[in-house]
Enzyme design. Structure first.
Site, PDB file in Angstrom:
ATOM      1  N   GLU A 454       0.843  -1.211   0.000  1.00  0.00           N
ATOM      2  CA  GLU A 454       0.000   0.000   0.000  1.00  0.00           C
ATOM      3  C   GLU A 454       0.876   1.259   0.000  1.00  0.00           C
ATOM      4  O   GLU A 454       0.544   2.275   0.592  1.00  0.00           O
ATOM      5  CB  GLU A 454      -0.898  -0.036   1.241  1.00  0.00           C
ATOM      6  CG  GLU A 454      -2.343   0.339   1.025  1.00  0.00           C
ATOM      7  CD  GLU A 454      -2.841   0.187  -0.376  1.00  0.00           C
ATOM      8  OE1 GLU A 454      -3.100  -0.956  -0.777  1.00  0.00           O
ATOM      9  OE2 GLU A 454      -2.985   1.193  -1.087  1.00  0.00           O
TER      10      GLU A 454
HETATM   11  C1  LIG Z   1       2.215  -9.717   0.570  1.00  0.00           C
HETATM   12  C2  LIG Z   1       1.986  -8.624  -0.413  1.00  0.00           C
HETATM   13  C3  LIG Z   1       0.685  -8.246  -0.721  1.00  0.00           C
HETATM   14  C4  LIG Z   1       0.451  -7.251  -1.680  1.00  0.00           C
HETATM   15  N1  LIG Z   1      -0.832  -6.943  -2.054  1.00  0.00           N
HETATM   16  C5  LIG Z   1      -1.052  -6.139  -3.129  1.00  0.00           C
HETATM   17  C6  LIG Z   1      -2.358  -5.988  -3.681  1.00  0.00           C
HETATM   18  O1  LIG Z   1      -3.338  -6.514  -3.177  1.00  0.00           O
HETATM   19  N2  LIG Z   1      -2.492  -5.219  -4.807  1.00  0.00           N
HETATM   20  C7  LIG Z   1      -1.427  -4.621  -5.397  1.00  0.00           C
HETATM   21  O2  LIG Z   1      -1.616  -3.955  -6.418  1.00  0.00           O
HETATM   22  N3  LIG Z   1      -0.178  -4.742  -4.902  1.00  0.00           N
HETATM   23  C8  LIG Z   1       0.037  -5.493  -3.784  1.00  0.00           C
HETATM   24  N4  LIG Z   1       1.317  -5.646  -3.284  1.00  0.00           N
HETATM   25  C9  LIG Z   1       2.409  -4.917  -3.901  1.00  0.00           C
HETATM   26  C10 LIG Z   1       2.947  -3.790  -3.030  1.00  0.00           C
HETATM   27  O3  LIG Z   1       2.003  -2.761  -2.914  1.00  0.00           O
HETATM   28  C11 LIG Z   1       4.273  -3.325  -3.667  1.00  0.00           C
HETATM   29  O4  LIG Z   1       5.205  -4.355  -3.438  1.00  0.00           O
HETATM   30  C12 LIG Z   1       4.750  -2.017  -3.082  1.00  0.00           C
HETATM   31  O5  LIG Z   1       3.883  -0.975  -3.473  1.00  0.00           O
HETATM   32  C13 LIG Z   1       6.174  -1.655  -3.535  1.00  0.00           C
HETATM   33  O6  LIG Z   1       6.342  -1.853  -4.921  1.00  0.00           O
HETATM   34  P1  LIG Z   1       7.571  -2.719  -5.464  1.00  0.00           P
HETATM   35  O7  LIG Z   1       7.562  -4.004  -4.696  1.00  0.00           O
HETATM   36  O8  LIG Z   1       7.506  -2.803  -6.920  1.00  0.00           O
HETATM   37  O9  LIG Z   1       8.845  -1.894  -5.015  1.00  0.00           O
HETATM   38  P2  LIG Z   1       9.548  -0.731  -5.866  1.00  0.00           P
HETATM   39  O10 LIG Z   1       8.523   0.169  -6.433  1.00  0.00           O
HETATM   40  O11 LIG Z   1      10.514  -1.358  -6.775  1.00  0.00           O
HETATM   41  O12 LIG Z   1      10.321   0.037  -4.729  1.00  0.00           O
HETATM   42  C14 LIG Z   1      11.397  -0.565  -3.993  1.00  0.00           C
HETATM   43  C15 LIG Z   1      11.767   0.330  -2.832  1.00  0.00           C
HETATM   44  O13 LIG Z   1      12.293   1.567  -3.342  1.00  0.00           O
HETATM   45  C16 LIG Z   1      11.922   2.630  -2.506  1.00  0.00           C
HETATM   46  N5  LIG Z   1      11.232   3.647  -3.343  1.00  0.00           N
HETATM   47  C17 LIG Z   1      10.614   3.464  -4.529  1.00  0.00           C
HETATM   48  N6  LIG Z   1      10.136   4.620  -5.007  1.00  0.00           N
HETATM   49  C18 LIG Z   1      10.462   5.571  -4.123  1.00  0.00           C
HETATM   50  C19 LIG Z   1      10.249   6.984  -4.038  1.00  0.00           C
HETATM   51  N7  LIG Z   1       9.579   7.641  -4.983  1.00  0.00           N
HETATM   52  N8  LIG Z   1      10.726   7.646  -2.958  1.00  0.00           N
HETATM   53  C20 LIG Z   1      11.380   7.001  -1.982  1.00  0.00           C
HETATM   54  N9  LIG Z   1      11.619   5.671  -2.018  1.00  0.00           N
HETATM   55  C21 LIG Z   1      11.166   4.965  -3.060  1.00  0.00           C
HETATM   56  C22 LIG Z   1      11.037   2.083  -1.391  1.00  0.00           C
HETATM   57  O14 LIG Z   1      11.836   1.867  -0.240  1.00  0.00           O
HETATM   58  C23 LIG Z   1      10.595   0.761  -1.949  1.00  0.00           C
HETATM   59  O15 LIG Z   1      10.336  -0.171  -0.934  1.00  0.00           O
HETATM   60  C24 LIG Z   1       1.554  -6.604  -2.294  1.00  0.00           C
HETATM   61  C25 LIG Z   1       2.861  -6.975  -1.953  1.00  0.00           C
HETATM   62  C26 LIG Z   1       3.078  -7.979  -1.052  1.00  0.00           C
HETATM   63  C27 LIG Z   1       4.484  -8.396  -0.766  1.00  0.00           C
END
Ligand SMILES: Cc1cc2nc3c(=O)[nH]c(=O)nc-3n(C[C@H](O)[C@H](O)[C@H](O)COP(=O)(O)OP(=O)(O)OC[C@H]3O[C@@H](n4cnc5c(N)ncnc54)[C@H](O)[C@@H]3O)c2cc1C
Length: 606
Positions: A454
């Site tokens: 989220e």
């Molecule tokens: C168990 C689980 C349930 C989930 N449920 C859902 C769901 O129901 N629906 C859904 O759509 N998604 C879901 N997700 C996805 C989740 O919302 C994303 O994993 C999360 O938003 C981060 O995206 P990413 O993993 O691609 O990380 P990335 O976007 O690759 O980011 C990696 C890290 O970089 C940093 N970062 C990235 N951008 C910025 C910025 N602009 N400023 C500062 N720091 C930054 C943060 O520390 C971040 O953690 C789920 C994930 C998990 C693991």
């Protein structure tokens, strides 16, 4: 076997004494809400969470969700529990009556959601996401969708999901590849892959309504790495006619479920969309005029509403995991015998005292308790502000600004603190906490994801500093500072409140200095804002929670003056309030120093 006892006494105090239910009857949804009705809802929800959801939390973690031949099954007991949850009407408690809900204030729905998440986070996410999804569909969908789909989601007959994330994009939604192409009948055909979808598939409901974002190709058949072509869609697992009849399987299939660190009973799915029939929600994108630049699509609006509700829900998961972990740590510290009190044996006839005699153990547990109860007050106060924002009160506009400002703080600060609390509670168990049978390590594993999904907490901090602070000329922080300093001014001559008023004033001064520093430096150098954002969010969380504690201390002192039979409850409130003032507020000057250090060193790091 871990324990959970729902904190009904605390909710009762917050709703009746702290937020003064008797003065809120003019707000939408509050007209018929009496203390007796609140009591009835809280005690019945508590019983359900303690007796039905909590007993299948540890077994659900051990067994996990299963995926076999394209079919997802939830662990033993989940189906029956889900049926009972829906039949009791818990899923529609806060939904408007017009769509089949009970129309109760959000404050009560959030209280019940917290109990369910403490008892069983994996389970509570199935109805939790359904509620975010039906709220969005009720606002953006067509009348037939409201009549035939939303009502079934509110009753729990069907579930809902939020589908945003893809293999190549999580935070950065500009990069999404899923596309939806318009058909002659006005529906769309959607193709692409979504990953990490909570409750993406399950065996609890007959149908699942996916709320999906995808790109509509432009007039040249292209999608772009920006948000201009992003739109919001409804994609049912089984097709639904405008008469509400369920039809054939849609082109959405489950590619698998993730093997995860925690919330193992929650099916986190890969969903493949192959020409799936989708309904666009929101306005149709208009072709660009010559020379016009692409901007964020109006089609995103429905999605933002859904995400805001979900962000608040995840913040409450942080409180929930802190509460249940604390309760178990507290119970263990009263059973385990280890060493003697520093001032001499507390029970000289025993070979050792209980662990709770040690100041450091008390520190760990009081840290959890002071967080959980302070955070709960702030979350409940924020939901009250959401109700005020929908009313005709003169403060409605400011209440909306406050809720908007504090949503990222609730999401990030409370999930960071919830994880901290789960770790501290596990520490109380010594090495036994690391052993799975004792159940406390599950809270650490389950609670960890709350900081990431989220919107990762660092991204929440950027939302606060980069968007919320400056919007409308800084109206939201000004409203907050005005409210807190007004309250402090009204109470500064009350000697009994001085131990609370003075520290909150110090915290507020520091927060205002930090805000000014970010306003002066963040615009000139955005890296300064980025480097200080997480510290700033924590500071705002500490100060606002501190103000909640000062207000609760006042309410507790007023109650104690009446010699109530439950005086111990109010005395404990004063102890937890003082802990926050002595141990959390002092972080503020340190956080200010870190913010004012700027970004130079961080950006020099190669
Ligand atoms: C168990 C689980 C349930 C989930 N449920 C859902 C769901 O129901 N629906 C859904 O759509 N998604 C879901 N997700 C996805 C989740 O919302 C994303 O994993 C999360 O938003 C981060 O995206 P990413 O993993 O691609 O990380 P990335 O976007 O690759 O980011 C990696 C890290 O970089 C940093 N970062 C990235 N951008 C910025 C910025 N602009 N400023 C500062 N720091 C930054 C943060 O520390 C971040 O953690 C789920 C994930 C998990 C693991």
């Amino acid at each position: 076997m871990p324990i959970y006892r729902a904190p009904v006494d605390d909710f009762r105090f917050l709703i009746n004494d702290f937020l003064e239910l008797d003065k809120q009857h003019d707000l939408p949804g509050f007209a018929e809400v009496t203390p007796d009705l609140v009591e009835d809802i809280l005690t019945n929800a508590a019983k359900f969470c303690e007796e039905v959801l909590q007993p299948i939390n540890q077994s659900g973690d051990e067994e996990g969700a299963h995926y076999e031949n394209g079919v997802v099954r939830t662990p033993k007991g989940f189906k029956e529990a889900y049926k009972a949850y829906s039949e009791a009407g818990w899923g529609g408690l806060g939904a408007p009556v017009e769509i089949g809900g009970a129309g109760m204030p959000m404050m009560l729905a959030m209280a019940v959601a917290e109990m369910a998440m403490s008892a069983n986070q994996s389970f509570a996410m199935y109805p939790g996401l359904t509620s975010a999804a039906y709220s969005a569909l009720a606002v953006t969908g067509l009348p037939w969708m409201r009549e035939h789909i939303v009502t079934k989601m509110v009753s729990g007959e069907w579930a809902g999901t939020m589908c945003l994330t893809e293999p190549g994009c999580g935070t950065d939604l500009r990069l999404m590849k899923t596309r939806a192409v318009e058909q002659p009948d006005g529906t769309y055909k959607m193709t692409g892959t979504k990953i990490f979808i909570s409750g993406g598939d399950q065996d609890l409901t007959d149908n699942i309504i996916h709320m999906v974002i995808a790109k509509i190709p432009d007039e040249n058949g292209q999608i772009h790495d920006d948000l201009s072509t992003v739109n919001f869609f409804m994609v049912p697992k089984f097709l639904v006619g405008e008469d509400g009849k369920m039809g054939a399987r849609n082109g959405v299939s489950t590619g698998g479920i993730e093997k995860k660190m925690g919330i193992k009973a929650q099916a986190t799915c890969v969903l493949n969309f192959d020409d799936a029939i989708a309904w666009r929600l929101g306005p149709k994108p208009t072709p660009l005029k010559p020379g016009e630049k692409r901007s964020s699509s109006a089609g995103m609006a429905g999605m933002f509403g859904m995400m805001n509700g979900a962000r608040l829900g995840v913040g409450i998961q942080g409180i929930a995991i802190g509460e249940v972990a604390y309760q178990n740590g507290m119970a263990y510290a009263h059973e385990r015998r280890v060493g003697h009190a520093l001032t001499g044996p507390a029970e000289p006839d025993k070979s050792a005292d209980i662990e709770f005699v040690h100041p450091d153990v008390r520190r760990m547990l009081l840290h959890c308790r002071s967080f959980v109860e302070g955070a709960r007050a702030m979350a409940m106060w924020t939901t009250l502000n959401m109700s005020i924002a929908r009313s005709s009160r003169p403060e409605a506009a400011n209440a909306g600004l406050l809720a908007d400002l504090l949503t990222p703080v609730i999401k990030a600060f409370f999930t960071d603190m919830g994880f901290e609390a789960a770790n501290l509670a596990m520490q109380c168990y010594g090495g036994h906490g690391y052993i799975r049978d004792n159940g406390v390590e599950q809270f650490v594993r389950d609670g960890r994801i709350n900081q990431t999904y989220e919107g990762a907490n660092g991204v929440q901090a950027m939302d606060l500093v980069g968007r919320k602070l400056g919007r409308k000329g800084g109206a939201a922080p000004m409203a907050l500072f005005g409210l807190v300093s007004g309250w402090l001014g009204e109470n500064e001559t009350d000697a009994a409140l001085a131990p609370f008023v003075k520290p909150v004033k110090r915290g507020l001064d520091t927060l205002q200095q930090a805000t000014l520093w970010l306003a002066q430096h963040g615009l000139a150098n955005p890296n300064d804002a980025g480097a200080g954002a997480t510290d700033y969010l924590r500071m705002m969380g500490i100060v606002v929670t501190g103000w909640m504690w000062a207000r609760m201390a006042k309410a507790a002192q007023a109650k104690l003056a009446t010699n109530p039979p439950d005086a111990e409850f109010y005395k404990a409130k004063l102890v937890s309030a003082k802990y926050w003032m002595e141990r959390l507020i002092p972080e503020c000057p340190m956080l200010l120093e870190r913010i004012q250090a700027g970004s130079e060193t961080i950006m020099a790091f190669n």
